[in-house]
Design a protein around this motif. Structure first.
Motif, PDB file in Angstrom:
ATOM      1  N   HIS A  48      15.456  51.193 -45.348  1.00  0.00           N
ATOM      2  CA  HIS A  48      15.748  51.057 -43.913  1.00  0.00           C
ATOM      3  C   HIS A  48      17.252  51.048 -43.681  1.00  0.00           C
ATOM      4  O   HIS A  48      17.755  51.725 -42.786  1.00  0.00           O
ATOM      5  CB  HIS A  48      15.112  49.774 -43.370  1.00  0.00           C
ATOM      6  CG  HIS A  48      15.427  49.500 -41.947  1.00  0.00           C
ATOM      7  ND1 HIS A  48      14.934  50.271 -40.913  1.00  0.00           N
ATOM      8  CD2 HIS A  48      16.221  48.564 -41.363  1.00  0.00           C
ATOM      9  CE1 HIS A  48      15.398  49.815 -39.772  1.00  0.00           C
ATOM     10  NE2 HIS A  48      16.178  48.775 -40.013  1.00  0.00           N
ATOM     11  N   GLN A  49      17.996  50.293 -44.501  1.00  0.00           N
ATOM     12  CA  GLN A  49      19.451  50.233 -44.365  1.00  0.00           C
ATOM     13  C   GLN A  49      20.068  51.603 -44.641  1.00  0.00           C
ATOM     14  O   GLN A  49      21.000  52.023 -43.957  1.00  0.00           O
ATOM     15  CB  GLN A  49      20.048  49.197 -45.313  1.00  0.00           C
ATOM     16  CG  GLN A  49      19.837  47.768 -44.867  1.00  0.00           C
ATOM     17  CD  GLN A  49      20.612  47.460 -43.614  1.00  0.00           C
ATOM     18  OE1 GLN A  49      20.170  47.730 -42.506  1.00  0.00           O
ATOM     19  NE2 GLN A  49      21.776  46.890 -43.782  1.00  0.00           N
ATOM     20  N   LYS A  52      19.539  53.783 -41.680  1.00  0.00           N
ATOM     21  CA  LYS A  52      20.409  53.332 -40.584  1.00  0.00           C
ATOM     22  C   LYS A  52      21.838  53.812 -40.807  1.00  0.00           C
ATOM     23  O   LYS A  52      22.477  54.346 -39.901  1.00  0.00           O
ATOM     24  CB  LYS A  52      20.359  51.808 -40.503  1.00  0.00           C
ATOM     25  CG  LYS A  52      21.154  51.209 -39.379  1.00  0.00           C
ATOM     26  CD  LYS A  52      21.021  49.690 -39.377  1.00  0.00           C
ATOM     27  CE  LYS A  52      21.907  49.044 -38.352  1.00  0.00           C
ATOM     28  NZ  LYS A  52      21.813  47.580 -38.392  1.00  0.00           N
TER      29      LYS A  52
END
Length: 114
Positions: A48-49, A52
């Motif tokens: 997810h990071q 992002k």
């Protein structure tokens, strides 16, 4: 009689060790499950990071590209304006332009000689 005393004491110890061993095995298995779940969560969070950060980098790249195109356009327009003004000045004052060019040429020759 001595044999039965030691035998019963050993069987209790073996039972206790067996219980202790099975308890430790259960704890190890529980720790493995928790570690697997934690690894899955860290992996999911990292993904997810990464997504992002990749999105932010892409947006920053697009913004930088747009700003550099604007800057290039402004530089081209400035160059065109300067060239137009230079031509107009040369047309209005041809003798002054020739004199200025000769003076610059002499200055460069003088500096190059030293």
């Amino acid at each position: 009689m001595t044999y039965s005393l030691f035998h019963s004491s050993r069987s209790r110890r073996n039972g206790t060790f067996h219980n202790l061993e099975s308890g430790i095995e259960e704890q190890i298995e529980a720790l493995r499950d928790e570690l697997a779940e934690f690894t899955h969560l860290v992996s999911k969070s990292s993904r997810h990071q990464g997504d992002k950060i990749r999105g932010q980098a892409s947006a920053g790249y697009e913004e930088l590209l747009g700003r550099s195109e604007d800057l290039l356009r402004e530089l081209q327009q400035g160059y065109e304006r300067g060239a137009t003004e230079m031509r107009a000045t040369v047309r209005k004052h041809p003798l002054a332009t020739i004199g200025a060019a000769a003076a610059v040429g002499l200055a460069i020759a003088f500096l190059a000689r030293r």
